[in-house]
Design a protein around this motif. Structure first.
Motif, PDB file in Angstrom:
ATOM      1  N   MET A  66     -63.558 -38.220 -33.542  1.00  0.00           N
ATOM      2  CA  MET A  66     -63.641 -36.787 -33.745  1.00  0.00           C
ATOM      3  C   MET A  66     -65.091 -36.443 -34.061  1.00  0.00           C
ATOM      4  O   MET A  66     -65.723 -37.101 -34.877  1.00  0.00           O
ATOM      5  CB  MET A  66     -62.742 -36.350 -34.892  1.00  0.00           C
ATOM      6  N   ARG A  67     -65.606 -35.416 -33.418  1.00  0.00           N
ATOM      7  CA  ARG A  67     -66.984 -35.021 -33.625  1.00  0.00           C
ATOM      8  C   ARG A  67     -67.148 -33.545 -33.329  1.00  0.00           C
ATOM      9  O   ARG A  67     -66.317 -32.937 -32.666  1.00  0.00           O
ATOM     10  CB  ARG A  67     -67.908 -35.862 -32.765  1.00  0.00           C
ATOM     11  N   ASP A  68     -68.247 -32.976 -33.788  1.00  0.00           N
ATOM     12  CA  ASP A  68     -68.479 -31.564 -33.537  1.00  0.00           C
ATOM     13  C   ASP A  68     -69.770 -31.314 -32.761  1.00  0.00           C
ATOM     14  O   ASP A  68     -70.170 -30.176 -32.575  1.00  0.00           O
ATOM     15  CB  ASP A  68     -68.444 -30.744 -34.826  1.00  0.00           C
ATOM     16  N   THR A  69     -70.418 -32.391 -32.319  1.00  0.00           N
ATOM     17  CA  THR A  69     -71.563 -32.233 -31.431  1.00  0.00           C
ATOM     18  C   THR A  69     -71.438 -33.245 -30.306  1.00  0.00           C
ATOM     19  O   THR A  69     -70.798 -34.291 -30.456  1.00  0.00           O
ATOM     20  CB  THR A  69     -72.906 -32.476 -32.159  1.00  0.00           C
ATOM     21  N   VAL A  70     -72.034 -32.928 -29.161  1.00  0.00           N
ATOM     22  CA  VAL A  70     -72.010 -33.833 -28.024  1.00  0.00           C
ATOM     23  C   VAL A  70     -73.296 -33.648 -27.232  1.00  0.00           C
ATOM     24  O   VAL A  70     -73.812 -32.540 -27.119  1.00  0.00           O
ATOM     25  CB  VAL A  70     -70.763 -33.590 -27.131  1.00  0.00           C
ATOM     26  N   LEU A  71     -73.846 -34.749 -26.734  1.00  0.00           N
ATOM     27  CA  LEU A  71     -75.039 -34.698 -25.905  1.00  0.00           C
ATOM     28  C   LEU A  71     -74.612 -34.419 -24.470  1.00  0.00           C
ATOM     29  O   LEU A  71     -73.837 -35.177 -23.888  1.00  0.00           O
ATOM     30  CB  LEU A  71     -75.800 -36.028 -25.987  1.00  0.00           C
ATOM     31  N   VAL A  72     -75.106 -33.316 -23.911  1.00  0.00           N
ATOM     32  CA  VAL A  72     -74.766 -32.935 -22.542  1.00  0.00           C
ATOM     33  C   VAL A  72     -76.012 -33.106 -21.682  1.00  0.00           C
ATOM     34  O   VAL A  72     -77.002 -32.405 -21.881  1.00  0.00           O
ATOM     35  CB  VAL A  72     -74.278 -31.468 -22.465  1.00  0.00           C
ATOM     36  N   PRO A  73     -75.985 -34.039 -20.733  1.00  0.00           N
ATOM     37  CA  PRO A  73     -77.138 -34.219 -19.855  1.00  0.00           C
ATOM     38  C   PRO A  73     -77.401 -32.962 -19.033  1.00  0.00           C
ATOM     39  O   PRO A  73     -76.495 -32.159 -18.800  1.00  0.00           O
ATOM     40  CB  PRO A  73     -76.716 -35.380 -18.943  1.00  0.00           C
ATOM     41  N   ALA A  74     -78.626 -32.791 -18.585  1.00  0.00           N
ATOM     42  CA  ALA A  74     -78.989 -31.641 -17.758  1.00  0.00           C
ATOM     43  C   ALA A  74     -78.088 -31.562 -16.533  1.00  0.00           C
ATOM     44  O   ALA A  74     -77.779 -32.576 -15.910  1.00  0.00           O
ATOM     45  CB  ALA A  74     -80.449 -31.745 -17.336  1.00  0.00           C
ATOM     46  N   ARG A  75     -77.649 -30.382 -16.207  1.00  0.00           N
ATOM     47  CA  ARG A  75     -76.796 -30.089 -15.033  1.00  0.00           C
ATOM     48  C   ARG A  75     -75.478 -30.861 -15.059  1.00  0.00           C
ATOM     49  O   ARG A  75     -74.918 -31.190 -14.025  1.00  0.00           O
ATOM     50  CB  ARG A  75     -77.541 -30.362 -13.724  1.00  0.00           C
ATOM     51  N   ALA A  76     -75.017 -31.178 -16.235  1.00  0.00           N
ATOM     52  CA  ALA A  76     -73.761 -31.913 -16.375  1.00  0.00           C
ATOM     53  C   ALA A  76     -72.744 -31.047 -17.115  1.00  0.00           C
ATOM     54  O   ALA A  76     -73.089 -30.020 -17.681  1.00  0.00           O
ATOM     55  CB  ALA A  76     -73.979 -33.207 -17.127  1.00  0.00           C
ATOM     56  N   VAL A  89     -63.830 -30.785 -22.981  1.00  0.00           N
ATOM     57  CA  VAL A  89     -63.601 -30.701 -24.425  1.00  0.00           C
ATOM     58  C   VAL A  89     -62.103 -30.543 -24.667  1.00  0.00           C
ATOM     59  O   VAL A  89     -61.448 -29.720 -24.029  1.00  0.00           O
ATOM     60  CB  VAL A  89     -64.359 -29.511 -25.039  1.00  0.00           C
ATOM     61  N   ALA A  90     -61.567 -31.327 -25.565  1.00  0.00           N
ATOM     62  CA  ALA A  90     -60.175 -31.205 -25.988  1.00  0.00           C
ATOM     63  C   ALA A  90     -60.172 -31.043 -27.499  1.00  0.00           C
ATOM     64  O   ALA A  90     -60.975 -31.666 -28.190  1.00  0.00           O
ATOM     65  CB  ALA A  90     -59.367 -32.424 -25.584  1.00  0.00           C
ATOM     66  N   PHE A  91     -59.299 -30.187 -27.981  1.00  0.00           N
ATOM     67  CA  PHE A  91     -59.256 -29.996 -29.430  1.00  0.00           C
ATOM     68  C   PHE A  91     -57.858 -29.578 -29.848  1.00  0.00           C
ATOM     69  O   PHE A  91     -57.060 -29.103 -29.048  1.00  0.00           O
ATOM     70  CB  PHE A  91     -60.280 -28.935 -29.865  1.00  0.00           C
ATOM     71  N   ASP A  92     -57.550 -29.808 -31.116  1.00  0.00           N
ATOM     72  CA  ASP A  92     -56.298 -29.342 -31.696  1.00  0.00           C
ATOM     73  C   ASP A  92     -56.497 -27.892 -32.111  1.00  0.00           C
ATOM     74  O   ASP A  92     -57.345 -27.598 -32.938  1.00  0.00           O
ATOM     75  CB  ASP A  92     -55.915 -30.172 -32.926  1.00  0.00           C
ATOM     76  N   ASP A 124     -55.877 -16.948 -31.172  1.00  0.00           N
ATOM     77  CA  ASP A 124     -55.022 -16.484 -32.278  1.00  0.00           C
ATOM     78  C   ASP A 124     -53.840 -17.435 -32.433  1.00  0.00           C
ATOM     79  O   ASP A 124     -53.420 -18.080 -31.491  1.00  0.00           O
ATOM     80  CB  ASP A 124     -54.469 -15.092 -31.991  1.00  0.00           C
ATOM     81  N   GLY A 125     -53.279 -17.448 -33.614  1.00  0.00           N
ATOM     82  CA  GLY A 125     -52.052 -18.183 -33.855  1.00  0.00           C
ATOM     83  C   GLY A 125     -52.216 -19.677 -33.714  1.00  0.00           C
ATOM     84  O   GLY A 125     -53.272 -20.197 -33.434  1.00  0.00           O
ATOM     85  N   ILE A 126     -51.124 -20.374 -33.906  1.00  0.00           N
ATOM     86  CA  ILE A 126     -51.083 -21.822 -33.774  1.00  0.00           C
ATOM     87  C   ILE A 126     -50.003 -22.164 -32.771  1.00  0.00           C
ATOM     88  O   ILE A 126     -48.870 -21.723 -32.886  1.00  0.00           O
ATOM     89  CB  ILE A 126     -50.812 -22.498 -35.131  1.00  0.00           C
ATOM     90  N   ALA A 127     -50.361 -22.947 -31.762  1.00  0.00           N
ATOM     91  CA  ALA A 127     -49.405 -23.307 -30.687  1.00  0.00           C
ATOM     92  C   ALA A 127     -48.320 -24.192 -31.213  1.00  0.00           C
ATOM     93  O   ALA A 127     -48.483 -24.941 -32.122  1.00  0.00           O
ATOM     94  CB  ALA A 127     -50.164 -23.986 -29.555  1.00  0.00           C
TER      95      ALA A 127
END
Ligand SMILES: [Cu+2]
Length: 49
Positions: A1-11, A15-18, A46-49
């Motif tokens: 679990m993390r809140d940052t990610v390195l995104v290469p240029a033009r990539a 993202v999946a999240f609860d 809004d709301g929780i699934a």
């Protein structure tokens, strides 16, 4: 679990999240010049699934 990610240029990174914390969430680049020129968006739900 993390809140940052390195995104290469033009990539893309899938993202999946609860969805257990409704509200407005900011996504942005940590390069301040990029963020200042618009590399930032919002995810809102809004709301929780
Ligand atoms: Cu950037």
């Amino acid at each position: 679990m993390r809140d940052t990610v390195l995104v290469p240029a033009r990539a893309a990174v899938p993202v999946a999240f609860d969805g257990d914390n409704p509200g407005r969430w900011l996504f942005h680049c940590h390069n301040l010049f990029h963020m200042a020129t618009g590399m930032m968006t919002e995810l809102a739900y809004d709301g929780i699934a």
